[in-house]
Enzyme design. Structure first.
Site, PDB file in Angstrom:
ATOM      1  N   CYS A  14       0.576  -1.070   0.186  1.00 57.49           N
ATOM      2  CA  CYS A  14       0.152  -0.062  -0.447  1.00 57.49           C
ATOM      3  C   CYS A  14       0.808   1.274   0.232  1.00 57.49           C
ATOM      4  O   CYS A  14       0.199   2.435  -0.464  1.00 57.49           O
ATOM      5  CB  CYS A  14      -1.250  -0.124   1.298  1.00 57.49           C
ATOM      6  SG  CYS A  14      -0.010   0.136   2.822  1.00 57.49           S
TER       7      CYS A  14
ATOM      8  N   ARG B 129       9.459 -10.201  -0.789  1.00 54.29           N
ATOM      9  CA  ARG B 129      10.388  -9.630   0.303  1.00 54.29           C
ATOM     10  C   ARG B 129      11.355 -11.002   0.543  1.00 54.29           C
ATOM     11  O   ARG B 129      10.849 -12.222   0.558  1.00 54.29           O
ATOM     12  CB  ARG B 129       9.890  -9.574   1.344  1.00 54.29           C
ATOM     13  CG  ARG B 129       9.263  -9.895   2.708  1.00 54.29           C
ATOM     14  CD  ARG B 129       8.081  -9.934   4.057  1.00 54.29           C
ATOM     15  NE  ARG B 129       7.107  -8.627   3.499  1.00 54.29           N
ATOM     16  CZ  ARG B 129       5.964  -8.159   3.984  1.00 54.29           C
ATOM     17  NH1 ARG B 129       6.099  -9.616   5.279  1.00 54.29           N
ATOM     18  NH2 ARG B 129       5.228  -7.388   3.559  1.00 54.29           N
TER      19      ARG B 129
ATOM     20  N   GLU C 106      12.876 -13.705   2.606  1.00 54.36           N
ATOM     21  CA  GLU C 106      13.010 -14.791   3.974  1.00 54.36           C
ATOM     22  C   GLU C 106      14.383 -14.665   4.259  1.00 54.36           C
ATOM     23  O   GLU C 106      13.892 -15.702   5.225  1.00 54.36           O
ATOM     24  CB  GLU C 106      11.348 -15.328   3.595  1.00 54.36           C
ATOM     25  CG  GLU C 106      10.254 -14.944   2.897  1.00 54.36           C
ATOM     26  CD  GLU C 106       9.665 -13.691   3.766  1.00 54.36           C
ATOM     27  OE1 GLU C 106      10.498 -14.451   4.760  1.00 54.36           O
ATOM     28  OE2 GLU C 106       8.244 -13.596   4.180  1.00 54.36           O
TER      29      GLU C 106
ATOM     30  N   ARG D 273       5.566 -19.313   2.098  1.00 50.77           N
ATOM     31  CA  ARG D 273       6.501 -18.151   2.649  1.00 50.77           C
ATOM     32  C   ARG D 273       7.992 -18.198   1.903  1.00 50.77           C
ATOM     33  O   ARG D 273       8.475 -19.119   1.510  1.00 50.77           O
ATOM     34  CB  ARG D 273       7.382 -19.200   4.026  1.00 50.77           C
ATOM     35  CG  ARG D 273       8.117 -18.079   4.507  1.00 50.77           C
ATOM     36  CD  ARG D 273       8.691 -18.142   6.270  1.00 50.77           C
ATOM     37  NE  ARG D 273       9.549 -17.237   6.835  1.00 50.77           N
ATOM     38  CZ  ARG D 273       8.241 -15.981   7.658  1.00 50.77           C
ATOM     39  NH1 ARG D 273       6.881 -16.495   7.231  1.00 50.77           N
ATOM     40  NH2 ARG D 273       8.588 -15.015   8.395  1.00 50.77           N
TER      41      ARG D 273
ATOM     42  N   GLU E  60      -3.955  -5.504  -2.736  1.00 46.90           N
ATOM     43  CA  GLU E  60      -4.215  -5.349  -1.320  1.00 46.90           C
ATOM     44  C   GLU E  60      -5.512  -4.267  -1.705  1.00 46.90           C
ATOM     45  O   GLU E  60      -5.884  -3.601  -2.207  1.00 46.90           O
ATOM     46  CB  GLU E  60      -2.731  -3.949  -1.277  1.00 46.90           C
ATOM     47  CG  GLU E  60      -2.979  -2.959  -0.888  1.00 46.90           C
ATOM     48  CD  GLU E  60      -1.798  -3.727   1.039  1.00 46.90           C
ATOM     49  OE1 GLU E  60      -1.721  -3.504   1.864  1.00 46.90           O
ATOM     50  OE2 GLU E  60      -1.839  -5.189   0.728  1.00 46.90           O
TER      51      GLU E  60
ATOM     52  N   ASP F  92      -5.039 -10.974  12.889  1.00 49.43           N
ATOM     53  CA  ASP F  92      -4.506 -12.158  11.538  1.00 49.43           C
ATOM     54  C   ASP F  92      -5.633 -13.345  11.826  1.00 49.43           C
ATOM     55  O   ASP F  92      -6.891 -13.176  12.810  1.00 49.43           O
ATOM     56  CB  ASP F  92      -3.471 -12.275  12.683  1.00 49.43           C
ATOM     57  CG  ASP F  92      -2.765 -11.072  12.760  1.00 49.43           C
ATOM     58  OD1 ASP F  92      -2.573 -11.044  11.549  1.00 49.43           O
ATOM     59  OD2 ASP F  92      -1.306 -11.972  12.586  1.00 49.43           O
TER      60      ASP F  92
ATOM     61  N   GLU G 177      -0.671 -17.949   9.936  1.00 50.31           N
ATOM     62  CA  GLU G 177      -1.423 -17.272   9.348  1.00 50.31           C
ATOM     63  C   GLU G 177      -1.599 -16.998   7.917  1.00 50.31           C
ATOM     64  O   GLU G 177      -0.451 -16.491   6.767  1.00 50.31           O
ATOM     65  CB  GLU G 177      -0.480 -15.740   9.698  1.00 50.31           C
ATOM     66  CG  GLU G 177      -1.263 -14.531   9.484  1.00 50.31           C
ATOM     67  CD  GLU G 177       0.242 -13.567   9.607  1.00 50.31           C
ATOM     68  OE1 GLU G 177      -0.378 -11.824   9.368  1.00 50.31           O
ATOM     69  OE2 GLU G 177       0.869 -13.280  10.811  1.00 50.31           O
TER      70      GLU G 177
ATOM     71  N   ASN H 135      -5.373 -10.518   6.748  1.00 49.99           N
ATOM     72  CA  ASN H 135      -5.138  -9.849   8.168  1.00 49.99           C
ATOM     73  C   ASN H 135      -6.261  -8.621   7.751  1.00 49.99           C
ATOM     74  O   ASN H 135      -6.308  -8.125   6.374  1.00 49.99           O
ATOM     75  CB  ASN H 135      -3.655  -9.141   8.115  1.00 49.99           C
ATOM     76  CG  ASN H 135      -3.197  -8.271   7.004  1.00 49.99           C
ATOM     77  OD1 ASN H 135      -3.604  -7.674   6.577  1.00 49.99           O
ATOM     78  ND2 ASN H 135      -1.853  -9.688   6.728  1.00 49.99           N
TER      79      ASN H 135
ATOM     80  N   CYS I 109      -5.961  -1.373   6.215  1.00 58.02           N
ATOM     81  CA  CYS I 109      -4.956  -2.224   4.372  1.00 58.02           C
ATOM     82  C   CYS I 109      -5.377  -3.470   4.963  1.00 58.02           C
ATOM     83  O   CYS I 109      -5.356  -4.060   6.243  1.00 58.02           O
ATOM     84  CB  CYS I 109      -4.268  -1.764   4.222  1.00 58.02           C
ATOM     85  SG  CYS I 109      -2.743  -2.313   5.686  1.00 58.02           S
TER      86      CYS I 109
ATOM     87  N   ARG J 229      -0.786 -17.945  -0.503  1.00 53.33           N
ATOM     88  CA  ARG J 229      -1.398 -18.014   1.390  1.00 53.33           C
ATOM     89  C   ARG J 229      -2.215 -18.298   1.559  1.00 53.33           C
ATOM     90  O   ARG J 229      -2.779 -19.809   2.159  1.00 53.33           O
ATOM     91  CB  ARG J 229      -1.176 -17.031   3.004  1.00 53.33           C
ATOM     92  CG  ARG J 229       0.209 -16.199   2.695  1.00 53.33           C
ATOM     93  CD  ARG J 229       0.743 -17.874   3.690  1.00 53.33           C
ATOM     94  NE  ARG J 229       2.441 -17.044   4.298  1.00 53.33           N
ATOM     95  CZ  ARG J 229       2.364 -16.756   5.833  1.00 53.33           C
ATOM     96  NH1 ARG J 229       1.729 -16.461   6.253  1.00 53.33           N
ATOM     97  NH2 ARG J 229       3.882 -16.229   5.814  1.00 53.33           N
TER      98      ARG J 229
END
Length: 497
Positions: free
Chosen positions: A304, A334, A336, A345, A353, A414, A427, A430, A456, A463
Site C-alpha cells: 500500500c 520480500r 525471507e 513463505r 491489497e 490476523d 497466518e 489480515n 489495509c 497463503r
C-alpha cells in the site's frame, strides 16, 4: 533521564573583561531561562563556567525537561547580546567537549554502531550514552533522535514475540480435513508448480493458476464489489521518499530487494561488460557493480505505501469518505533469508491489497465489514477450519505510528488456518487499522479538517492456497461444491516424458 554537557562558546575576542557580567548572567539564567517550560524545581543548570582567552566554557547538567543540549542553545543569543552591546564581542560558534545522557533501564540495549555515539555502557540501573556532536547536530535534533532510537530499541527488546500480544477473538467449528500431507511437494510431483530461477519463487502451472484466479474472483465478488471498492494500479518499484513517509525506512533494510539503475545507458560505457560475457560466458558481477548507481529504492515490499503519493498533499471532500481502493497488478517481494518454505513463505508472492481511508469511526466500521465478508468466504465457500486473533505487531512502532499509538482500535487482526500435516496454524489473512500513520505521513487532509485514519488488508494468494490445500488436498472431487462452482473445470496441466 539525566544529561551532562561541557561546551564552549567561541568568542571573537578575549572575554575576561566581561567576567562579572557573565557570572550575573549565569546566575539569572539558572533561575529563569534554563527553567522556562519545566515544572518547579526542574530544568537545566550551569554548574560552573570558565573564561580562557577566546573561549567561555560551561558545564551544564539537566533532567529531561530542559535538556542540556537545548540549554546551551538557549544561552547563545542572550549571551551574544550581552557581550555584543557592552563589549563588542561576538560569539563565533559552539563547541561540545563532552556530552553524556543517562537513561533509566533494567536491561542493556542491544545496538550496533549508532551515528554520533562513541560509547554505550550499562551499570545495571541505567544506560549511559556518550555522543560526539556539534552545534549543527543539536539544531537538527540529532541527540533527541538518538535517545528516541535507544528507547525504541529497549521497547523492542521488551516487546518480545508477536505471540505474546495475541488475543483470540473467534474460532470456527472443525471442518472436514481431507489431507494429511504438505501440499507443496505434491503440487511439484503433479507438475502444478516448479521452482523459478530465483530463490523463493515459483512458476505456477495451469492448475495452480486456476486456483489463484478463483480466489481473486471470490474476493472481487464477495468483498470488493460487495463493499464498493475501486481498482487502481500501484507502482511496484518503491522509492526511499515513499518509505520515509510510510515509516518503513526505519527498519525495512534486511528484507527488501534493492533496485539500482545503471549510471548511464551509453552502450560504450557497458561494452566491456558485454564483451566479458561474450568471451567467458560468465557474468562479471564486480564490474557491473561499478557501473550501477546507488539504490533508488526497492521492489514492492508492503503493497500500500506506493499508493499514497497519489493523495499526497491533497485535500479530499468530506462526501468522498470512506475512500475504498484496491490493487492486484503485480507481485510483491520480500527477502525471507532462510525462512522460505513451500508456497506459503516465499520471496515473490501475489497479493490483492485493499486500502481504505476516512474518519476513525469509518475506518473501524470498514474493518468490521471486511471481517464479515472474510468470515462468509472462509465459512461458506472454502469451508476452512480457521480462527482470528487481535495482535499488536511491532511494525506499528517501528514504522513510526504517530498520534494514535495508544488507541486500542489501532492494530491488526490476523486470520490463521489449521495446517493439519504439522498440527499448527498458518497466518493467511489480515485486517489492519493503521490509525493516522499514512494520512499524516503523506499530508492528506479532509475538507473539514477532521482526523483521517486508514486501514489495509492483504489477500495473499499463496497463503490462501496453502491454507485451502493443506485441509482439502489436491483432489478436485474433495473440494467444497461451492468452490468447485466458482473454479469450474480444473484445466489440464503439463505432462512430461
Amino acid at each position: 533521564m539525566y544529561f551532562h554537557l561541557i561546551g564552549n562558546f567561541n568568542t571573537s575576542a578575549p572575554a575576561d573583561q566581561a567576567d562579572a557580567d557573565i557570572s550575573s548572567f549565569i546566575n539569572e539564567a539558572n533561575e529563569t531561562l534554563l527553567a522556562k517550560g519545566a515544572p518547579a524545581g526542574k530544568g537545566a543548570r550551569i554548574l560552573n563556567y570558565q573564561i580562557e582567552d577566546r573561549k567561555i566554557t560551561v558545564e551544564i547538567e539537566s533532567d529531561r525537561y530542559v535538556r542540556a543540549h537545548d540549554a546551551i542553545l538557549r544561552l547563545r543569543k542572550p549571551l551574544a547580546t550581552l557581550l555584543g552591546k557592552k563589549y563588542r564581542i561576538g560569539i563565533r560558534g559552539i563547541e561540545i567537549e563532552s556530552f553524556v545522557a543517562r537513561i533509566p533501564s533494567e536491561n542493556p540495549v542491544k545496538a550496533a554502531k549508532i551515528p554520533y555515539v562513541s560509547n554505550i555502557e550499562f551499570d545495571g540501573k541505567e544506560i549511559s550514552v556518550w555522543m560526539e556532536i556539534d552545534e549543527s547536530q543539536i539544531r537538527n535534533r540529532i541527540p533527541d533522535r538518538i535517545l528516541t532510537l535507544i528507547e525504541d530499541k529497549i521497547a523492542a527488546q521488551e516487546y518480545g514475540g508477536k505471540e505474546e500480544h495475541w488475543n483470540l477473538l473467534w474460532e470456527s467449528a472443525q471442518k472436514p480435513i481431507l489431507c494429511d500431507y504438505d501440499p507443496t511437494p505434491e503440487m511439484v510431483k503433479r507438475n502444478w508448480i516448479k521452482h523459478g530461477a530465483s530463490r523463493g519463487q515459483w512458476i505456477h502451472g495451469p492448475e495452480s493458476t486456476a486456483i489463484f484466479r478463483a480466489f481473486e474472483s471470490i474476493v472481487k465478488t464477495e468483498v470488493l464489489d460487495f463493499l464498493g471498492y475501486r481498482e487502481m494500479i500501484f507502482p511496484k518499484l518503491v522509492t526511499w521518499d515513499v518509505w520515509k513517509r510510510s515509516g518503513h525506512a526505519k527498519g525495512v533494510y534486511p528484507e527488501i530487494y534493492y533496485v539500482s539503475p545503471p549510471k548511464t545507458r551509453d552502450p560504450e560505457f557497458w561494452e566491456e561488460v558485454s564483451d566479458y560475457y561474450k568471451v567467458t560466458h560468465e557474468i562479471p558481477f564486480d564490474l557491473i557493480g561499478e557501473k550501477i548507481d546507488k539504490p533508488i529504492g526497492g521492489l514492492c515490499y508492503a503493497q500500500c505505501p506506493p499508493f499514497w503519493p497519489f493523495l499526497q498533499g491533497r485535500t479530499i471532500p468530506d462526501d468522498a469518505f470512506p475512500v475504498r481502493v484496491f490493487d492486484r497488478s503485480g507481485t510483491s517481494h520480500r527477502y525471507e533469508s532462510g525462512g522460505i518454505h513451500g508456497i506459503e513463505r516465499v520471496d515473490e508472492f501475489h497479493r490483492i491489497e485493499i486500502v481504505w481511508m476516512g474518519t476513525p469511526e469509518q475506518v473501524v466500521e470498514e474493518s468490521v465489514l471486511l471481517q464479515e465478508r472474510y468470515k462468509y468466504i472462509f465459512e461458506e465457500i472454502l469451508e476452512l477450519t480457521w480462527r482470528k486473533a487481535w495482535v499488536t505487531p511491532w511494525f506499528m512502532a517501528q514504522e513510526g505510528l504517530t498520534g494514535t499509538t495508544g488507541d486500542e482500535r489501532v492494530g491488526t487482526i490476523d486470520y490463521e488456518s489449521l495446517i493439519p500435516y504439522r498440527n499448527d496454524w498458518l497466518e493467511f489473512q489480515n485486517v489492519s487499522v493503521n490509525g493516522d500513520k499514512y494520512p499524516l505521513g503523506f499530508n492528506v487532509k479532509s475538507q473539514s479538517g477532521h482526523d483521517l485514519w486508514s486501514g489495509c488488508s492483504g489477500v495473499g494468494l499463496e497463503r490462501w492456497a496453502s491454507a485451502f490445500l493443506a485441509q482439502k488436498g489436491l483432489d478436485y472431487e474433495n473440494w467444497p461444491e461451492s468452490f468447485r462452482d466458482i473454479i469450474g473445470e480444473l484445466p489440464q496441466g503439463f505432462v512430461f516424458m
